[in-house]
Design a protein around this motif. Structure first.
Motif, PDB file in Angstrom:
ATOM      1  N   THR A  80       0.793  -1.227  -0.077  1.00 26.88           N
ATOM      2  CA  THR A  80      -0.081  -0.015  -0.047  1.00 26.88           C
ATOM      3  C   THR A  80       0.868   1.097  -0.115  1.00 26.88           C
ATOM      4  OG1 THR A  80       0.020  -0.133   2.413  1.00 26.88           O
ATOM      5  CG2 THR A  80      -1.919  -1.082   1.155  1.00 26.88           C
TER       6      THR A  80
ATOM      7  N   LYS B  37       2.143   1.575  -3.555  1.00 27.18           N
ATOM      8  CA  LYS B  37       1.130   2.076  -4.366  1.00 27.18           C
ATOM      9  C   LYS B  37       1.075   3.674  -4.353  1.00 27.18           C
ATOM     10  CE  LYS B  37      -1.381  -2.423  -5.041  1.00 27.18           C
ATOM     11  NZ  LYS B  37      -2.839  -3.016  -4.276  1.00 27.18           N
ATOM     12  N   GLN B  38       0.936   4.065  -3.250  1.00 24.43           N
ATOM     13  CA  GLN B  38       0.734   5.377  -2.717  1.00 24.43           C
ATOM     14  C   GLN B  38       2.057   6.049  -3.269  1.00 24.43           C
ATOM     15  OE1 GLN B  38       0.130   6.400   1.112  1.00 24.43           O
ATOM     16  NE2 GLN B  38      -1.906   5.563   1.294  1.00 24.43           N
TER      17      GLN B  38
ATOM     18  N   THR C 162       1.709   6.315  -7.301  1.00 17.99           N
ATOM     19  CA  THR C 162       0.507   7.137  -7.839  1.00 17.99           C
ATOM     20  C   THR C 162       0.664   8.685  -7.525  1.00 17.99           C
ATOM     21  OG1 THR C 162      -0.644   6.607  -6.192  1.00 17.99           O
ATOM     22  CG2 THR C 162      -0.792   5.122  -8.098  1.00 17.99           C
ATOM     23  N   GLY C 163       1.642   8.987  -6.650  1.00 17.04           N
ATOM     24  CA  GLY C 163       1.893  10.134  -6.133  1.00 17.04           C
ATOM     25  C   GLY C 163       0.677  10.682  -5.219  1.00 17.04           C
ATOM     26  N   SER C 164       0.048   9.939  -4.740  1.00 18.02           N
ATOM     27  CA  SER C 164      -1.205  10.030  -3.622  1.00 18.02           C
ATOM     28  C   SER C 164      -0.777  10.111  -2.127  1.00 18.02           C
ATOM     29  CB  SER C 164      -2.267   8.941  -3.893  1.00 18.02           C
ATOM     30  OG  SER C 164      -1.680   7.942  -3.454  1.00 18.02           O
ATOM     31  N   GLU C 165       0.456  10.118  -1.821  1.00 22.49           N
ATOM     32  CA  GLU C 165       1.003  10.073  -0.471  1.00 22.49           C
ATOM     33  C   GLU C 165       0.574  11.504   0.138  1.00 22.49           C
ATOM     34  OE1 GLU C 165       4.623  11.330  -2.559  1.00 22.49           O
ATOM     35  OE2 GLU C 165       3.077   9.816  -3.004  1.00 22.49           O
ATOM     36  N   GLY C 166       0.427  12.499  -0.373  1.00 18.64           N
ATOM     37  CA  GLY C 166       0.025  13.819   0.180  1.00 18.64           C
ATOM     38  C   GLY C 166       1.471  14.406   0.601  1.00 18.64           C
ATOM     39  N   ARG C 167       1.148  15.264   1.637  1.00 14.84           N
ATOM     40  CA  ARG C 167       2.339  16.492   1.797  1.00 14.84           C
ATOM     41  C   ARG C 167       3.211  15.367   2.770  1.00 14.84           C
ATOM     42  NH1 ARG C 167       1.864  22.490   4.321  1.00 14.84           N
ATOM     43  NH2 ARG C 167       3.958  22.766   4.162  1.00 14.84           N
TER      44      ARG C 167
ATOM     45  N   SER D  34       3.894  10.631   5.820  1.00 16.15           N
ATOM     46  CA  SER D  34       2.951  11.409   5.421  1.00 16.15           C
ATOM     47  C   SER D  34       1.532  11.260   6.487  1.00 16.15           C
ATOM     48  CB  SER D  34       2.289  10.868   4.179  1.00 16.15           C
ATOM     49  OG  SER D  34       1.877   9.758   3.905  1.00 16.15           O
TER      50      SER D  34
ATOM     51  N   ASP E 201      -0.698   9.019   6.241  1.00 17.02           N
ATOM     52  CA  ASP E 201      -1.029   7.478   6.232  1.00 17.02           C
ATOM     53  C   ASP E 201      -0.058   6.523   6.458  1.00 17.02           C
ATOM     54  OD1 ASP E 201      -3.593   7.976   5.167  1.00 17.02           O
ATOM     55  OD2 ASP E 201      -3.008   7.698   3.192  1.00 17.02           O
TER      56      ASP E 201
ATOM     57  N   ASP F 162      10.905  14.164  -1.051  1.00 13.10           N
ATOM     58  CA  ASP F 162      10.464  12.906  -2.005  1.00 13.10           C
ATOM     59  C   ASP F 162      10.966  11.849  -1.720  1.00 13.10           C
ATOM     60  OD1 ASP F 162       9.261  14.928  -3.743  1.00 13.10           O
ATOM     61  OD2 ASP F 162      11.117  15.381  -4.852  1.00 13.10           O
TER      62      ASP F 162
END
Length: 197
Positions: A60, A63-64, A67-72, A116, A118, A177
């Motif tokens: 998981t 995957k984050q 896709t670049g969905s990990e947020g700040r 982040s 999550d 990053d």
């Protein structure tokens, strides 16, 4: 005696809800699962058991990151002997003399923790080199406000007042990053990699 005083403070319905589970278990069975108290000392390894990383947890996080969905992202970095919790866009102030000049771009390597909303990646003591990329820029080198150093000895007619200013460096954090995927066998990599101390 303490239990009698406590029972006087509680409602009867509360007491029955506390005692009811104890009645269902026989007295001899209550202590069979308790380990023998041979080692009464607690250290950092026995206080909290290590939680093994599931493959699903690593998947998981990967995957984050993909896709670049990990947020700040945030990070804790060590810089000039101090630790700073930073996010992208922050400005931090480093006290004392430091050689980089205005406009110099830096990559902060000593990352102790990153994460982040999550997940969190925690180093032992540092994260794997190259896993997290923290870019920064020196924006200003200046002197601090004037501080007073006052000394006095009673009854000795000794008083000294000194004023001083220390050098400060202001650093802007450009980006944080995660550069690559997490691997499942993190213990095997730690033995082979270089360690910073």
């Amino acid at each position: 005696m303490f239990l009698k005083q406590l029972a006087g403070l509680l409602k009867p319905s509360t007491i029955t809800t506390l005692i009811e589970p104890l009645k269902s278990v026989p007295l001899t069975a209550r202590w069979t699962n308790v380990p023998a108290f041979t080692n009464l000392r607690w250290n950092s390894t026995s206080a909290a058991a290590a939680i093994p990383a599931d493959k699903s947890t690593i998947d998981t996080v990967n995957k984050q990151v993909a896709t670049g969905s990990e947020g700040r992202l945030f990070a804790v970095v060590q810089l000039c002997g101090k630790q700073f919790k930073i996010t992208s866009g922050d400005i931090i102030v480093v006290e004392g003399y430091w050689p980089p000049e205005n406009g110099d771009k830096l990559r902060l390597d000593k990352v102790l923790l990153a994460g982040s909303k999550d997940f969190s990646l925690i180093g032992r003591p540092l994260l794997t080199p190259g896993l997290v990329d923290v870019q920064a820029t020196i924006i200003e080198k200046t002197l601090s406000h004037t501080r007073t150093h006052f000394r006095k000895k009673r009854r000795k007619q000794y008083t000294r007042i000194n004023f001083y200013r220390t050098q400060q460096t202001m650093i802007r954090i450009n980006s944080i990053d995660i550069t690559r995927k997490l691997s499942e066998s993190s213990a095997g990599e730690e033995a082979n990699e270089e360690r910073f101390f």
